[in-house]
Design a protein around this motif. Structure first.
Motif, PDB file in Angstrom:
ATOM      1  N   PHE A 112      -8.538  48.947-103.742  1.00  0.00           N
ATOM      2  CA  PHE A 112      -8.918  48.559-102.378  1.00  0.00           C
ATOM      3  C   PHE A 112      -7.868  49.055-101.404  1.00  0.00           C
ATOM      4  CE2 PHE A 112      -9.113  45.371 -98.839  1.00  0.00           C
ATOM      5  CZ  PHE A 112     -10.306  45.842 -98.306  1.00  0.00           C
ATOM      6  N   GLU A 113      -8.327  49.808-100.418  1.00  0.00           N
ATOM      7  CA  GLU A 113      -7.445  50.310 -99.354  1.00  0.00           C
ATOM      8  C   GLU A 113      -7.967  49.833 -98.006  1.00  0.00           C
ATOM      9  OE1 GLU A 113      -5.060  51.417 -97.756  1.00  0.00           O
ATOM     10  OE2 GLU A 113      -5.924  52.455 -96.070  1.00  0.00           O
ATOM     11  N   SER A 114      -7.153  49.078 -97.287  1.00  0.00           N
ATOM     12  CA  SER A 114      -7.553  48.627 -95.958  1.00  0.00           C
ATOM     13  C   SER A 114      -6.426  48.897 -94.964  1.00  0.00           C
ATOM     14  CB  SER A 114      -7.871  47.123 -96.017  1.00  0.00           C
ATOM     15  OG  SER A 114      -7.780  46.552 -94.745  1.00  0.00           O
ATOM     16  N   LEU A 115      -6.686  49.760 -94.027  1.00  0.00           N
ATOM     17  CA  LEU A 115      -5.849  49.976 -92.830  1.00  0.00           C
ATOM     18  C   LEU A 115      -4.481  50.616 -93.074  1.00  0.00           C
ATOM     19  CD1 LEU A 115      -6.484  46.561 -90.941  1.00  0.00           C
ATOM     20  CD2 LEU A 115      -8.010  48.507 -91.188  1.00  0.00           C
ATOM     21  N   THR A 116      -4.231  51.118 -94.299  1.00  0.00           N
ATOM     22  CA  THR A 116      -2.927  51.762 -94.547  1.00  0.00           C
ATOM     23  C   THR A 116      -2.955  53.225 -94.105  1.00  0.00           C
ATOM     24  OG1 THR A 116      -2.736  50.350 -96.491  1.00  0.00           O
ATOM     25  CG2 THR A 116      -1.088  52.065 -96.255  1.00  0.00           C
ATOM     26  N   ILE A 117      -4.051  53.928 -94.411  1.00  0.00           N
ATOM     27  CA  ILE A 117      -4.124  55.354 -94.063  1.00  0.00           C
ATOM     28  C   ILE A 117      -3.877  55.536 -92.568  1.00  0.00           C
ATOM     29  CG2 ILE A 117      -5.621  57.402 -93.994  1.00  0.00           C
ATOM     30  CD1 ILE A 117      -7.242  56.099 -96.292  1.00  0.00           C
ATOM     31  N   GLN A 118      -4.576  54.727 -91.776  1.00  0.00           N
ATOM     32  CA  GLN A 118      -4.503  54.881 -90.318  1.00  0.00           C
ATOM     33  C   GLN A 118      -3.157  54.461 -89.736  1.00  0.00           C
ATOM     34  OE1 GLN A 118      -7.550  51.829 -89.741  1.00  0.00           O
ATOM     35  NE2 GLN A 118      -5.992  50.657 -88.673  1.00  0.00           N
ATOM     36  N   SER A 119      -2.362  53.726 -90.524  1.00  0.00           N
ATOM     37  CA  SER A 119      -1.089  53.235 -89.987  1.00  0.00           C
ATOM     38  C   SER A 119      -0.006  54.320 -90.000  1.00  0.00           C
ATOM     39  CB  SER A 119      -0.624  51.985 -90.747  1.00  0.00           C
ATOM     40  OG  SER A 119      -0.205  52.332 -92.040  1.00  0.00           O
ATOM     41  N   LEU A 120      -0.278  55.429 -90.712  1.00  0.00           N
ATOM     42  CA  LEU A 120       0.702  56.525 -90.769  1.00  0.00           C
ATOM     43  C   LEU A 120       0.221  57.705 -89.922  1.00  0.00           C
ATOM     44  CD1 LEU A 120       1.552  56.505 -94.572  1.00  0.00           C
ATOM     45  CD2 LEU A 120       2.717  55.347 -92.707  1.00  0.00           C
ATOM     46  N   PRO A 121       1.146  58.486 -89.364  1.00  0.00           N
ATOM     47  CA  PRO A 121       0.747  59.627 -88.534  1.00  0.00           C
ATOM     48  C   PRO A 121      -0.229  60.564 -89.251  1.00  0.00           C
ATOM     49  CG  PRO A 121       3.100  59.245 -88.372  1.00  0.00           C
ATOM     50  CD  PRO A 121       2.593  58.310 -89.433  1.00  0.00           C
ATOM     51  N   ILE A 122      -1.037  61.239 -88.446  1.00  0.00           N
ATOM     52  CA  ILE A 122      -2.136  62.059 -88.964  1.00  0.00           C
ATOM     53  C   ILE A 122      -1.652  63.126 -89.953  1.00  0.00           C
ATOM     54  CG2 ILE A 122      -3.904  63.749 -88.213  1.00  0.00           C
ATOM     55  CD1 ILE A 122      -4.161  61.934 -85.680  1.00  0.00           C
ATOM     56  N   THR A 123      -0.417  63.591 -89.779  1.00  0.00           N
ATOM     57  CA  THR A 123       0.100  64.629 -90.681  1.00  0.00           C
ATOM     58  C   THR A 123       0.167  64.145 -92.133  1.00  0.00           C
ATOM     59  OG1 THR A 123       2.286  63.882 -90.045  1.00  0.00           O
ATOM     60  CG2 THR A 123       1.497  65.898 -88.996  1.00  0.00           C
ATOM     61  N   PHE A 124       0.164  62.807 -92.357  1.00  0.00           N
ATOM     62  CA  PHE A 124       0.230  62.270 -93.720  1.00  0.00           C
ATOM     63  C   PHE A 124      -1.146  62.145 -94.381  1.00  0.00           C
ATOM     64  CE2 PHE A 124       4.162  60.823 -91.851  1.00  0.00           C
ATOM     65  CZ  PHE A 124       5.076  60.841 -92.890  1.00  0.00           C
ATOM     66  N   PRO A 159      -2.017  52.138 -84.560  1.00  0.00           N
ATOM     67  CA  PRO A 159      -2.577  52.948 -85.633  1.00  0.00           C
ATOM     68  C   PRO A 159      -3.232  54.226 -85.099  1.00  0.00           C
ATOM     69  CG  PRO A 159      -4.077  51.159 -85.107  1.00  0.00           C
ATOM     70  CD  PRO A 159      -2.871  50.966 -84.233  1.00  0.00           C
ATOM     71  N   TYR A 160      -3.499  55.139 -86.038  1.00  0.00           N
ATOM     72  CA  TYR A 160      -4.112  56.435 -85.727  1.00  0.00           C
ATOM     73  C   TYR A 160      -5.495  56.449 -86.390  1.00  0.00           C
ATOM     74  CZ  TYR A 160       0.852  57.192 -85.022  1.00  0.00           C
ATOM     75  OH  TYR A 160       2.162  57.054 -84.618  1.00  0.00           O
ATOM     76  N   PRO A 161      -6.542  55.987 -85.640  1.00  0.00           N
ATOM     77  CA  PRO A 161      -7.867  55.858 -86.268  1.00  0.00           C
ATOM     78  C   PRO A 161      -8.367  57.175 -86.848  1.00  0.00           C
ATOM     79  CG  PRO A 161      -7.985  55.500 -83.873  1.00  0.00           C
ATOM     80  CD  PRO A 161      -6.546  55.610 -84.226  1.00  0.00           C
ATOM     81  N   LEU A 162      -9.185  57.058 -87.889  1.00  0.00           N
ATOM     82  CA  LEU A 162      -9.653  58.256 -88.602  1.00  0.00           C
ATOM     83  C   LEU A 162     -10.885  58.851 -87.927  1.00  0.00           C
ATOM     84  CD1 LEU A 162      -8.154  56.482 -90.856  1.00  0.00           C
ATOM     85  CD2 LEU A 162      -9.543  57.754 -92.468  1.00  0.00           C
ATOM     86  N   LEU A 163     -11.027  60.145 -88.080  1.00  0.00           N
ATOM     87  CA  LEU A 163     -12.301  60.806 -87.774  1.00  0.00           C
ATOM     88  C   LEU A 163     -13.140  60.736 -89.050  1.00  0.00           C
ATOM     89  CD1 LEU A 163     -11.017  63.993 -85.942  1.00  0.00           C
ATOM     90  CD2 LEU A 163     -12.472  62.197 -84.950  1.00  0.00           C
ATOM     91  N   MET A 164     -14.460  60.633 -88.876  1.00  0.00           N
ATOM     92  CA  MET A 164     -15.317  60.477 -90.049  1.00  0.00           C
ATOM     93  C   MET A 164     -15.093  61.604 -91.065  1.00  0.00           C
ATOM     94  SD  MET A 164     -19.254  59.524 -89.760  1.00  0.00           S
ATOM     95  CE  MET A 164     -19.928  61.141 -89.664  1.00  0.00           C
ATOM     96  N   ASN A 165     -14.903  62.835 -90.553  1.00  0.00           N
ATOM     97  CA  ASN A 165     -14.788  63.949 -91.508  1.00  0.00           C
ATOM     98  C   ASN A 165     -13.476  63.911 -92.311  1.00  0.00           C
ATOM     99  OD1 ASN A 165     -12.865  64.969 -89.799  1.00  0.00           O
ATOM    100  ND2 ASN A 165     -14.149  66.621 -88.980  1.00  0.00           N
ATOM    101  N   GLU A 166     -12.468  63.120 -91.854  1.00  0.00           N
ATOM    102  CA  GLU A 166     -11.229  63.014 -92.644  1.00  0.00           C
ATOM    103  C   GLU A 166     -11.470  62.276 -93.957  1.00  0.00           C
ATOM    104  OE1 GLU A 166      -7.478  62.984 -89.786  1.00  0.00           O
ATOM    105  OE2 GLU A 166      -8.928  61.460 -89.231  1.00  0.00           O
TER     106      GLU A 166
END
Ligand SMILES: C[S@@+](CC[C@H](N)C(=O)[O-])C[C@H]1O[C@@H](n2cnc3c(N)ncnc32)[C@H](O)[C@@H]1O
Length: 203
Positions: A112-124, A159-166
């Motif tokens: 389960f992954e919740s809100l961690t991806i978006q918490s780091l800059p897009i380069t990650f 946070p850095y919200p995701l684009l759907m295609n990411e």
């Protein structure tokens, strides 16, 4: 030198044990996770919670019968989660998603992954999505909850919200998307919420 992730430890450490000082802490599991667990009672085994914070999602997953492991980069968050759920048989530990122990690789039936991806800059993005993907066992499932945005929308972050295609990166790294939902969730931090379910299908 300060790292991009040092502020998480500072935030948890300076919170003085008051969850109201942690912007994302609700002291309850994510409702999308709760719904998923109640609709998927046949899924069992070992579970992993990525960036578990104060541990409520890990507790819900453990309550659903999984042998549960949960990690976060912040020592203070993990100490706090362990104290909150000390009678529970949940393995809380401090790890950096980018330096996971070998025993986590392809080891979990449910991640389960919740809100961690978006918490780091897009380069990650590619690196973190590859790391999360690497933990899912053969036939295991991954549920991702993330804030999102439409093409062209700008948010300061974090946070850095995701684009759907990411989210397509999960498939690039070998998972199959089974379900995908979009919710409107307009705030000053994002405009959408995504829920996506993946499986590490045998080929
Ligand atoms: C926005 S919070 C979300 C917490 C929780 N998953 C939730 O949904 O409430 C992001 C969490 O990821 C953790 N985190 C950030 N970078 C990390 C990394 N490199 N490895 C592990 N955890 C990390 C933070 O300490 C924080 O607890």
């Amino acid at each position: 030198m300060k790292k991009d992730t040092d502020w998480f430890e500072e935030l948890y450490n300076n919170a003085d044990g008051e969850s109201c000082n942690i912007p994302w802490a609700k002291l309850e599991p994510d409702p999308l996770l709760v719904e998923f667990l109640s609709n998927n009672t046949n899924l069992q085994g070992r579970a992993l919670v990525i960036g578990c914070g104060l541990g409520d999602d890990a507790k819900a997953i453990s309550d659903a019968g999984f042998d549960t492991v949960a990690f976060d980069i912040s020592q203070s968050a993990i100490k706090w989660a362990k104290k909150r759920f000390e009678e529970r048989d949940i393995e809380f530990s401090v790890h950096d998603i980018f330096k996971l122990p070998k025993e986590y690789l392809e080891s979990f039936d449910f991640v389960f992954e919740s809100l961690t991806i978006q918490s780091l800059p897009i380069t990650f993005r590619p690196e973190i999505i590859e790391a999360i993907t690497s933990t899912v066992a053969e036939n295991g499932k991954l549920l991702v909850v993330a804030h999102g945005k439409n093409e062209g929308e700008k948010f300061e972050g974090p946070p850095y919200p995701l684009l759907m295609n990411e989210l397509g990166l999960f498939e690039k790294y070998g998972l199959t998307q089974l379900e995908f939902s979009i919710y409107d969730e307009a705030s000053n931090l994002s405009s959408l919420k995504f829920k996506a379910l993946y499986q590490n299908q045998c080929h």
